[in-house]
Design a protein around this motif. Structure first.
Motif, PDB file in Angstrom:
ATOM      1  N   VAL A  18       0.832  -1.200   0.000  1.00 30.01           N
ATOM      2  CA  VAL A  18       0.000   0.000   0.000  1.00 30.01           C
ATOM      3  C   VAL A  18       0.873   1.259   0.000  1.00 30.01           C
ATOM      4  CG1 VAL A  18      -1.571   1.325   1.469  1.00 30.01           C
ATOM      5  CG2 VAL A  18      -2.012  -1.101   1.020  1.00 30.01           C
ATOM      6  N   ARG A  19       1.941   1.230   0.737  1.00 33.68           N
ATOM      7  CA  ARG A  19       2.800   2.421   0.794  1.00 33.68           C
ATOM      8  C   ARG A  19       3.565   2.620  -0.511  1.00 33.68           C
ATOM      9  NH1 ARG A  19       5.839   1.490   6.406  1.00 33.68           N
ATOM     10  NH2 ARG A  19       6.721   3.557   6.082  1.00 33.68           N
ATOM     11  N   LEU A  20       3.952   1.522  -1.148  1.00 29.42           N
ATOM     12  CA  LEU A  20       4.685   1.661  -2.413  1.00 29.42           C
ATOM     13  C   LEU A  20       3.772   2.109  -3.545  1.00 29.42           C
ATOM     14  CD1 LEU A  20       7.055  -1.449  -2.298  1.00 29.42           C
ATOM     15  CD2 LEU A  20       7.587   0.937  -1.725  1.00 29.42           C
ATOM     16  N   VAL A  21       2.518   1.711  -3.437  1.00 28.76           N
ATOM     17  CA  VAL A  21       1.566   2.048  -4.484  1.00 28.76           C
ATOM     18  C   VAL A  21       1.081   3.499  -4.333  1.00 28.76           C
ATOM     19  CG1 VAL A  21      -0.927   1.659  -4.170  1.00 28.76           C
ATOM     20  CG2 VAL A  21       0.390   0.158  -5.660  1.00 28.76           C
ATOM     21  N   ASN A  22       1.272   4.040  -3.149  1.00 29.91           N
ATOM     22  CA  ASN A  22       0.706   5.352  -2.841  1.00 29.91           C
ATOM     23  C   ASN A  22       1.055   6.470  -3.826  1.00 29.91           C
ATOM     24  OD1 ASN A  22      -0.639   7.378  -1.195  1.00 29.91           O
ATOM     25  ND2 ASN A  22       1.431   8.006  -0.634  1.00 29.91           N
ATOM     26  N   PRO A  23       2.309   6.626  -4.242  1.00 31.35           N
ATOM     27  CA  PRO A  23       2.580   7.731  -5.164  1.00 31.35           C
ATOM     28  C   PRO A  23       1.841   7.588  -6.489  1.00 31.35           C
ATOM     29  CG  PRO A  23       4.619   6.831  -4.279  1.00 31.35           C
ATOM     30  CD  PRO A  23       3.530   5.895  -3.878  1.00 31.35           C
ATOM     31  N   MET A  24       1.517   6.360  -6.837  1.00 30.80           N
ATOM     32  CA  MET A  24       0.883   6.127  -8.141  1.00 30.80           C
ATOM     33  C   MET A  24      -0.636   6.128  -8.047  1.00 30.80           C
ATOM     34  SD  MET A  24       3.553   3.229  -8.842  1.00 30.80           S
ATOM     35  CE  MET A  24       5.261   3.613  -9.062  1.00 30.80           C
ATOM     36  N   MET A  25      -1.150   5.470  -7.000  1.00 33.53           N
ATOM     37  CA  MET A  25      -2.608   5.426  -6.832  1.00 33.53           C
ATOM     38  C   MET A  25      -2.939   5.899  -5.428  1.00 33.53           C
ATOM     39  SD  MET A  25      -3.812   2.109  -8.955  1.00 33.53           S
ATOM     40  CE  MET A  25      -2.939   0.769  -8.180  1.00 33.53           C
ATOM     41  N   PRO A  26      -2.849   7.197  -5.204  1.00 37.74           N
ATOM     42  CA  PRO A  26      -2.908   7.702  -3.830  1.00 37.74           C
ATOM     43  C   PRO A  26      -4.271   7.542  -3.161  1.00 37.74           C
ATOM     44  CG  PRO A  26      -2.858   9.519  -5.397  1.00 37.74           C
ATOM     45  CD  PRO A  26      -2.615   8.267  -6.185  1.00 37.74           C
ATOM     46  N   HIS A  27      -5.355   7.589  -3.937  1.00 32.40           N
ATOM     47  CA  HIS A  27      -6.674   7.485  -3.294  1.00 32.40           C
ATOM     48  C   HIS A  27      -6.875   6.083  -2.741  1.00 32.40           C
ATOM     49  CE1 HIS A  27      -6.867  10.273  -6.775  1.00 32.40           C
ATOM     50  NE2 HIS A  27      -7.513  11.075  -5.949  1.00 32.40           N
ATOM     51  N   LEU A  28      -6.613   5.113  -3.610  1.00 27.02           N
ATOM     52  CA  LEU A  28      -6.752   3.715  -3.189  1.00 27.02           C
ATOM     53  C   LEU A  28      -5.836   3.418  -2.004  1.00 27.02           C
ATOM     54  CD1 LEU A  28      -7.727   0.762  -3.781  1.00 27.02           C
ATOM     55  CD2 LEU A  28      -5.689   0.541  -5.230  1.00 27.02           C
ATOM     56  N   ALA A  29      -4.622   3.927  -2.077  1.00 28.29           N
ATOM     57  CA  ALA A  29      -3.653   3.625  -1.033  1.00 28.29           C
ATOM     58  C   ALA A  29      -4.100   4.201   0.312  1.00 28.29           C
ATOM     59  CB  ALA A  29      -2.281   4.177  -1.426  1.00 28.29           C
ATOM     60  N   GLU A  30      -4.561   5.448   0.308  1.00 28.94           N
ATOM     61  CA  GLU A  30      -5.039   6.049   1.565  1.00 28.94           C
ATOM     62  C   GLU A  30      -6.193   5.214   2.145  1.00 28.94           C
ATOM     63  OE1 GLU A  30      -3.659   8.311   3.254  1.00 28.94           O
ATOM     64  OE2 GLU A  30      -2.909   9.991   2.050  1.00 28.94           O
ATOM     65  N   GLU A  31      -7.070   4.808   1.258  1.00 32.49           N
ATOM     66  CA  GLU A  31      -8.253   4.061   1.704  1.00 32.49           C
ATOM     67  C   GLU A  31      -7.829   2.739   2.324  1.00 32.49           C
ATOM     68  OE1 GLU A  31     -10.959   5.528   1.684  1.00 32.49           O
ATOM     69  OE2 GLU A  31     -12.581   4.042   1.801  1.00 32.49           O
ATOM     70  N   LEU A  32      -6.877   2.070   1.698  1.00 26.22           N
ATOM     71  CA  LEU A  32      -6.442   0.763   2.215  1.00 26.22           C
ATOM     72  C   LEU A  32      -5.630   0.929   3.494  1.00 26.22           C
ATOM     73  CD1 LEU A  32      -5.553  -1.108  -1.108  1.00 26.22           C
ATOM     74  CD2 LEU A  32      -7.606  -1.313   0.310  1.00 26.22           C
ATOM     75  N   TRP A  33      -4.907   2.010   3.561  1.00 24.60           N
ATOM     76  CA  TRP A  33      -4.119   2.278   4.773  1.00 24.60           C
ATOM     77  C   TRP A  33      -5.054   2.396   5.983  1.00 24.60           C
ATOM     78  CZ3 TRP A  33       0.631   1.613   6.165  1.00 24.60           C
ATOM     79  CH2 TRP A  33       1.223   2.357   7.191  1.00 24.60           C
ATOM     80  N   GLN A  34      -6.165   3.059   5.766  1.00 22.34           N
ATOM     81  CA  GLN A  34      -7.159   3.177   6.843  1.00 22.34           C
ATOM     82  C   GLN A  34      -7.797   1.826   7.135  1.00 22.34           C
ATOM     83  OE1 GLN A  34      -9.097   6.861   7.457  1.00 22.34           O
ATOM     84  NE2 GLN A  34      -6.911   7.225   7.650  1.00 22.34           N
ATOM     85  N   ALA A  35      -8.098   1.098   6.055  1.00 22.18           N
ATOM     86  CA  ALA A  35      -8.690  -0.232   6.247  1.00 22.18           C
ATOM     87  C   ALA A  35      -7.758  -1.114   7.077  1.00 22.18           C
ATOM     88  CB  ALA A  35      -8.980  -0.883   4.894  1.00 22.18           C
ATOM     89  N   LEU A  36      -6.458  -0.886   6.920  1.00 18.74           N
ATOM     90  CA  LEU A  36      -5.484  -1.677   7.667  1.00 18.74           C
ATOM     91  C   LEU A  36      -5.363  -1.214   9.124  1.00 18.74           C
ATOM     92  CD1 LEU A  36      -2.781  -2.066   4.891  1.00 18.74           C
ATOM     93  CD2 LEU A  36      -3.892  -3.963   6.093  1.00 18.74           C
TER      94      LEU A  36
END
Ligand code: ANZ
Ligand code: ZN
Length: 884
Positions: free
Chosen positions: A783-801
């Motif tokens: 999720v953290r590596l994907v963040n610069p590329m797909m930041p919305h999804l990454a933020e959402e998954l970070w919270q889900a985690l």
């Protein structure tokens, strides 16, 4: 389980970032700075895929650097002056300002919907009086520094756009915007003295090691340094053998009579080593001497006007047949005294060198063609190694190909036997001893004409007074604002026909005077906007402290089409601003990246003569293409740059509406190396979209297994868990490195690999506490590596985690050195002495891990057939021997 709802997620996160002002530069004043910049767009009204690709890459750099502990500046603005607004005004009866501002609003909305990490508080539009006011001050300072002057010059005139174009804006003899063949005109205009920096601009290219070699080479070629010589040939009337100068030729018209009154002509050459091969002199039809001769030679006058009709652009000259007109003059050879005929010739440009050459027919193709055509002597003076001088000379009696290679000098008196370089040096020193010439350097670069006869540009703050001449507008009277009430009914410059705008009192004598009605080339606007971004509201053009903090731009990203225009002007402008005391540096862009284009297939309905949009066709399983409306088969054409002319465009908004911004971003980055062209395909977008959903599921399916966020690392790790940890940390290292090199497609590939590893791990059913811990680590890493590329999804998954922090504020993951597989060795695996397979493993792999890996090999397992091995002998770094 629910599906990922990209729509609400993307708007929610965008609102949160905005509210918390997450991308404001200067938020982390204690950190090192990083300035990343995408070339700002022209507000045409639509964001196209080329923009999207550019801004997505820039965004990945910005977000990664922010996570890596930098204070990031990633601004956005608008290159908002320029002709299309005026054309729209004529076409649609809308004011250029309104047209421009509404386009900006529309484009800004699209950019905001993509979730770019931009500091919008620094937005600039060059048509904003607040911006061009500062630019007018800079113009004054540059003028005062002696780097802007008014000069009469041959200019490129675009007959359609009715304006002057810089050389850089003439592409293949045509206007870069209108596409109309460019004409030559002599006009008075404002010029920037870019040639003062020619040598410096060339030398400094060496230091720009963050720039592509290709761009540096293009700039070097554009600057076009030629080391050569000027040679003065004394002139005589052909019929007059007494040596008396012809009275009708004024010395100044013939160029450079050094104290003595005898007329002469100065030529520029880069091949003075071939001086003994000279068989004629050729002058540009625009040369003053030709003008003087034509005054009483009607045939010559006719020849000159014929040449001018043909055009004198480099393009026209390259393609036209070489012709000449033999004047009544002859020139005397500086060394052997031969009398050489003097021609006017269409292939000699007035704007280069001195507008005059000597022809050395054996060693220049144009000269040889010319000599054959007019039956002039052809004497080779450079002989290639391995050829005899006499036979090489004889070979030229019927040879039609010039010899331009290396060799030794022949047929040349005191030069015989020398190399080319030795001969050049000798000729130069003898010429200067005789007062007939000297070594010199010539440039292809011309000074930069910045006057444009247009309304929608920055007014040049100068006043023409009949008594005082050109007078600068006093700084206190700036800005000179564009008038609003303007008539676009006719082509040409509306400022000149405005009833009152140009009428002004002379600041010096107070008498009625006129404003300059030319406006500045829009390339001036874009030559310093990156500096203005560092303090967009400052009351002076460039705030010194802000410039010190942020400049140079650390990473500039844009199109290769700017390799010479914008990128060369900006480099000059920095130097000019430095001289005027505004900045302390010369080079504005430390690193440059030029991205490839976005291409798409084309579809052609031959019957109706129509190019079809991608959404108007269907592609069938057999690869044929039909019209969506009629089902009729159409042609599937080449993959080309997305362009309105072929309708092969897909609007970014189409994609974001259907799949979300993250999908579009991911596909942009994944498909091809960023410097190459990429092909936009529906299959590609759908693949990207599947990955978005797959990541979402991967996290959500794991949630009930995972230890709490932040749970302590278990004391012991199974080999399987350790292997997953290695995958995670290896991915951190590889993705970080790829992004640092702007290898976004490689970063994407590493992320896919990690996703696969997590998936495999889940499928394998590892479920001990250590495995769950490693799994959380892997998912969080993903999720953290994907963040610069797909930041919305990454933020959402970070919270889900289970995190209540945001990824925009979360540091970039660090790879643990102990978990990195630095080097691998290949280990042979034998069962009962027979080779059954090999393993590529880390050199520092432990004995236990190696043993496990060997036993897990498929052919080994088959040999063992479910029974435990009797013995396993591990020789680290070499071999594993299994006794079954
Ligand atoms: C004699 C000669 C002999 C040349 C020979 C070439 C080969 P670059 O290298 O691009 O600077 N030249 C000079 N001024 C010109 C003009 N205004 N229009 C057209 N041609 C011009 O090219 C320099 C060479 O281009 C010069 O060297 C000159 O021809 C020609 F065997 O001089 B040379
Ligand atoms: Zn005056």
């Amino acid at each position: 389980m629910d599906r990922y709802d990209f729509k609400s997620t993307e708007t929610r996160w965008q609102a949160r970032w905005t509210e918390k002002d997450c991308f404001r530069a200067g938020r982390h004043g204690d950190r090192p700075k990083y300035y990343v910049l995408a070339m700002f767009p022209y507000p045409s009204g639509r964001i196209h895929m080329g923009h999207m690709r550019n801004y997505t890459m820039t965004d990945v750099v910005a977000r990664t650097r922010q996570a890596q502990g930098y204070d990031v500046l990633n601004p956005m603005g608008w290159d908002a002056f320029g002709l299309p607004a005026e054309n729209a005004a004529m076409r649609e009866k809308v004011h250029p300002r309104d047209w421009t501002l509404s386009n900006i609003a529309a484009m800004r909305d699209v950019l905001k919907s993509v979730g770019l990490a931009i500091d919008w508080s620094r937005e600039i539009a060059t048509c904003d009086p607040a911006y061009y006011h500062q630019q007018q001050k800079l113009f004054m300072d540059i003028h005062e520094a002696g780097l802007a002057y008014r000069g009469e010059a041959w200019v490129n005139w675009d007959p359609v756009d009715q304006t002057v174009l810089a050389n850089e804006q003439v592409v293949d003899g045509k206007g870069w915007r209108s596409g109309a063949p460019v004409e030559k005109r002599r006009l008075n205009q404002w010029v920037f003295r870019i040639t003062a920096y020619a040598q410096d601009l060339l030398d400094a290219l060496d230091g720009l090691d963050g720039w592509p070699d290709r761009v540096r080479l293009m700039q070097a070629n554009w600057l076009g340094r030629s080391a050569g010589a000027h040679i003065r040939f004394p002139l005589e009337e052909a019929a007059d053998t007494s040596g008396n100068p012809p009275a009708r030729l004024p010395a100044e018209a013939v160029g450079g009579a050094n104290g003595d009154a005898a007329p002469s002509v100065r030529v520029f050459t880069t091949r003075h080593d071939t001086i003994f091969g000279a068989s004629f002199i050729a002058l540009s039809p625009d040369h003053p001497l030709i003008g003087a001769l034509a005054a009483d030679d009607p045939d010559l006058a006719a020849y000159v006007s014929e040449c001018q009709r043909m055009g004198t652009s480099e393009e026209a000259i390259e393609t036209a047949e070489k012709t000449g007109y033999r004047t009544r003059l002859v020139a005397r050879h500086p060394f052997d005294g031969r009398r050489l005929p003097v021609y006017a010739a269409n292939f000699v440009l007035m704007g280069y060198g001195t507008g005059a050459i000597f022809g050395s027919a054996a060693h220049d193709q144009r000269d040889l063609d010319f000599a054959r055509k007019y039956d002039l002597p052809v004497l080779p003076v450079v002989c290639p190694a391995g050829e005899g001088a006499a036979s090489f000379t004889r070979s030229f009696t019927d040879r039609d190909e010039a010899y331009t290679g290396d060799g030794r000098i022949i047929n040349s008196d005191f030069l015989d036997g020398m190399t080319i370089d030795e001969a050049k040096a000798e000729v130069a020193s003898r010429l200067s001893a005789a007062g007939l010439g000297e070594a010199t350097v010539t440039w292809r670069l011309r000074d930069w004409g910045v006057s444009r006869q247009r309304y929608w540009g920055c007014p040049i703050p100068m006043i023409h007074c009949p008594d005082c001449g050109v007078v600068p507008v006093p700084k206190a009277d700036l800005p000179v604002l564009l008038p609003d009430d303007i008539d676009f009914g006719r082509p040409g410059n509306p400022l000149t026909r405005h009833p009152t705008w140009k009428q002004v009192a002379c600041p010096q004598c107070g008498k009625p005077a006129e404003r300059e009605t030319d406006t500045l080339d829009t390339f001036v606007d874009s030559s310093w906007y990156f500096a203005r971004f560092t303090a967009p509201d400052a009351s002076q053009p460039i705030d010194p402290a802000a410039a010190d903090r942020w400049l140079p731009v650390d990473q500039y990203i844009g199109g290769i089409e700017h390799a010479v225009l914008h990128l060369l002007y900006s480099r000059f402008f920095m130097r000019a601003l430095r001289k005027a005391g505004h900045v302390k540096l010369d080079e504005p862009f430390r690193a440059l990246f030029t991205q490839g284009m976005v291409n798409h297939e084309t579809y052609y309905d031959a019957e109706r003569g129509q190019w079809l949009y991608p959404h108007e066709v269907e592609i069938r399983a057999d690869g044929s293409v039909i019209r969506g409306d009629s089902g009729q088969v159409v042609q599937r054409g080449r993959v080309e740059k997305m362009a309105k002319s072929k309708n092969n465009v897909i609007a970014p908004t189409e994609i974001t509406a259907r799949y979300g911004a993250d999908t579009a971003r991911w596909f942009m980055l994944s498909d091809s190396p960023p410097e190459r062209d990429m092909e936009w395909t529906t299959a590609g977008v759908e693949g990207a979209h599947r990955f978005v959903n797959r990541l979402w599921r991967l996290v959500h399916e794991s949630l009930d297994r995972l230890p709490a966020a932040g749970a302590a690392e278990p004391e012991t790790m199974s080999e399987a868990a350790l292997a997953l940890r290695r995958e995670s940390h290896g991915a951190i290292a590889r993705v970080s490195e790829s992004i640092a090199d702007l290898g976004f497609n490689r970063a994407v590939a590493h992320i896919y690999a990690l996703a696969n590893a997590v998936q495999d791990f889940a499928n394998a059913g590892h479920n001990a506490a250590d495995a769950d811990w490693a799994r959380r680590e892997a998912l969080e890493t993903l999720v953290r590596l994907v963040n610069p590329m797909m930041p919305h999804l990454a933020e959402e998954l970070w919270q889900a985690l289970g995190h209540d922090t945001w990824l925009v504020d979360t540091p970039w993951p660090e790879a643990e050195a102990a978990l990195l597989v630095h080097q691998t060795v290949t280990i042979a695996v034998q069962v009962n002495g027979k080779l059954r397979g090999t393993l590529d493993v880390a050199t520092d792999i432990g004995e236990e891990a190696l043993r496990e890996a060997a036993l897990a090999l498929e052919p080994v397992a088959r040999q063992l057939a479910g029974k435990p091995p009797r013995r396993v002998i591990v020789v680290p770094g070499r071999i594993v021997n299994i006794v079954a």
